[in-house]
Design an enzyme around this catalytic site. Structure first.
Site, mmCIF file in Angstrom:
data_model
loop_
_atom_site.group_PDB
_atom_site.id
_atom_site.type_symbol
_atom_site.label_atom_id
_atom_site.label_comp_id
_atom_site.label_asym_id
_atom_site.label_seq_id
_atom_site.Cartn_x
_atom_site.Cartn_y
_atom_site.Cartn_z
ATOM 1 N N CYS A 1 0.815 -1.222 0.000
ATOM 2 C CA CYS A 1 0.000 0.000 0.000
ATOM 3 C C CYS A 1 0.844 1.266 0.000
ATOM 4 O O CYS A 1 0.317 2.361 -0.195
ATOM 5 C CB CYS A 1 -0.958 -0.007 1.184
ATOM 6 S SG CYS A 1 -2.158 -1.348 1.077
ATOM 7 N N HIS B 1 -9.246 3.967 -1.533
ATOM 8 C CA HIS B 1 -7.915 3.393 -1.409
ATOM 9 C C HIS B 1 -7.553 2.547 -2.626
ATOM 10 O O HIS B 1 -7.483 1.317 -2.546
ATOM 11 C CB HIS B 1 -7.851 2.565 -0.123
ATOM 12 C CG HIS B 1 -6.507 1.981 0.181
ATOM 13 N ND1 HIS B 1 -5.330 2.531 -0.274
ATOM 14 C CD2 HIS B 1 -6.148 0.881 0.903
ATOM 15 C CE1 HIS B 1 -4.308 1.788 0.154
ATOM 16 N NE2 HIS B 1 -4.777 0.786 0.854
#
Lengths: 377, 377
Positions: B79, B320
């Site tokens: 991420c 996200h």
């Protein structure tokens, strides 16, 4: 002028079709050999090159061998992913960002696909079936059309590299083939027959880079360059991939302070397909334009010739686990410059060059190309 | 001391579930905005961050907008892939390797998976079903067990960030929720309910980095740090992910010449799940240990509070798209430091911080963490 960067240690796993193994084990083999070779037990940062390994693989394989808590970056740059990791590691040491850096390349092609790589279906080329063998086959057809080479000269690259690999215990395939045998092997993408295409391979390769100590015989990076492809000019007199290799080689030779690739004693190039080596020897300037086929058939680029190319056997014979390939080339040139190559040793080699080319998508002249010049001090 | 590096321009696509679009279009939106913002039409090199986009995507999306023939490197760092691209671009400008560099992050989660990310089956954790929501849920359960926070305080993070996002037209979700509504939403991984988990998002974000010009109000990189995780110490008093964030923040603050994160005016952190923001505000040192939940519930980390966190709405609300997230955080802080954020503006913000944490595999304390400090000159 920054301090030179040394290749302190190199290592590779066995290259071959090894579906029973996993990336952790392959990486372990390569890294533990490179660490032992460099006489180190840890590093300050790691760059990992891979194309198709799953996300997070770098941390997973490194954790399994206790390499944690240091920055780890994974790079993808098509078939040049391994040498991209090498270039980034080199840059990190050169600029003083990290003191000792591991570059690791890995790929397990035998389990990543059921068959060949599936072309990307969002590309017009992919939808047209332009997988990598087809791409190189079109280059080969175009090249042959110019009359610069014959089918037999194309096949001579395979004969040469398989013969080189007889002396490389790490090679996936080797053998004393004839030109006729190469041409008679199964057709993959006309005019490229099976023995003119790199095999499906699993493997890992690694290098440890540090600031040079100044010791005698130390292998240092004399120059490195990385480029990505411009749009492929279909009207260029050169076939696909020539221009990006020529441009990147010019950058690397300039960084190394060399006038020409002919100043280099030993070369590993990206012969994923026979036509690749022919085009690359010309693009590097190792042989005159149009002489690539003749050079391969005439022994110029063989062991014992004026400009030995792919003493390891190249991708055609050593194998081509994508992300690992560039670092396997670096390992071979490092061993050559140290005189450790036994029957495939290029006598007295002091300067070596590695070229890796990443395949093209969307009519680019290659996705990427990395050229590195190494020197034994 | 090298010359400071400026964030000359930023841009993002719309963030949201956009299966009808493709990565080329998303990247175009982000890059064209960043180029216009920076007043440039080209760059000297590109770093692309993505986790699950197919190999070669960088060259493909960039070619579609005419960015070819410059070095392009793709990085994967879970991420934190977007901020890893940012850190690498920053390093390239800082060391003079390239003059003007684009950092681009992209991801299309809606089409990459049929449902949630499949845990890696070669990991014991993956085989046990330890997907990311489960990983964070275990952290939340452990944290609640210590008595430092209540379920309601956990939910307060979601209430706050969704309320912030009401003022962010680029956010995927927003709304004036109550704590009870957050707790009553569908259970995903006990104790984390739906509104405490980031959504499935598609998007791209970009930043152009150059040497600072010295102009008034220019946003510059004051410090940046990247770490990868050490093995997770299950006996640590801290929950999973705390230590890597604390260590990376210390590196970045030190590089920025700051004593503490409390010197910073505005912060974007990796709130993939509510517990993530609570742990991170403590690990950064924005709030005392054990006060993360109280700070969220009490308005300390809200707009208008002493230490505003995630004015954009954070991952919970803005969305996200993994590789894009870090660069969307950079964009938000850049806009904040320029005073361009309208109703979500942190008044007089001169120093901002971005923290991105990459998820863990194989019992690492996170795969990776990047912390960056930006400053308006």
């Amino acid at each position: 002028m920054s301090a030179p960067v040394a290749v302190a240690g190199v290592g590779t796993s066995h290259f071959g079709r090894q579906p029973e193994r996993d990336l952790v084990g392959l990486a372990y083999d390569a890294v533990s050999e490179a660490f032992a070779d460099a006489g180190v037990e840890n590093v300050d940062a790691v760059w990992v090159g891979t194309v198709f390994a799953p996300a997070g693989v770098a941390q997973r394989v490194l954790r399994a061998m206790g390499i944690t808590g240091v920055p780890i970056l994974t790079v993808e740059n098509a078939c040049a992913s391994g040498t991209t990791a090498f270039v980034e590691a080199h840059e990190a040491v050169r600029t003083g960002r990290y003191g000792r850096v591991l570059a690791l390349g890995l790929e397990q092609m035998s389990t990543a696909f059921s068959g060949a790589i599936v072309p990307e279906t969002t590309d017009p080329e992919g939808r047209a079936g332009l997988a990598m063998p087809a791409m190189y086959a079109m280059s080969a057809a175009r090249y042959l059309y110019t009359g610069a080479a014959t089918l037999e000269q194309l096949a001579a690259v395979s004969v040469k590299n398989h013969a080189h690999a007889v002396h490389n215990p790490r090679a996936q395939y080797s053998g004393e083939y004839t030109v006729d045998e190469v041409l008679a092997s199964r057709m993959i993408a006309d005019p490229l027959t099976l023995l003119q295409c790199c095999p499906t391979s699993d493997g890992a390769a690694a290098a440890v880079l540090t600031a040079a100590s100044g010791g005698s015989g130390e292998v240092v990076v004399r120059g490195a360059a990385l480029r990505s492809g411009a749009p492929w000019n279909h009207r260029s007199p050169h076939v696909w991939g020539h221009d990006i290799v020529a441009d990147t080689a010019r950058d690397a030779l300039s960084a190394a302070g060399l006038d020409a690739a002919t100043d280099v004693d030993v070369v590993e190039v990206h012969d994923a397909f026979t036509i690749g080596e022919i085009v690359t020897t010309e693009a590097l300037g190792l042989v005159p334009p149009g002489d690539g086929g003749k050079a391969a058939a005439g022994g110029v680029t063989a062991l014992g010739g004026a400009h030995p190319v792919n003493p390891s056997g190249g991708l055609l014979s050593r194998g081509h686990p994508l992300g690992a390939t560039g670092l396997a080339q670096i390992a071979e040139i490092t061993w050559q410059l140290r005189g450790q190559c036994g029957a495939r040793q290029v006598g007295g080699a002091r300067l070596g060059l590695v070229e890796t080319m990443g395949g093209g998508v969307s009519v680019l002249d290659g996705n990427s190309c990395v050229v590195t010049v190494l020197e034994a001090r």
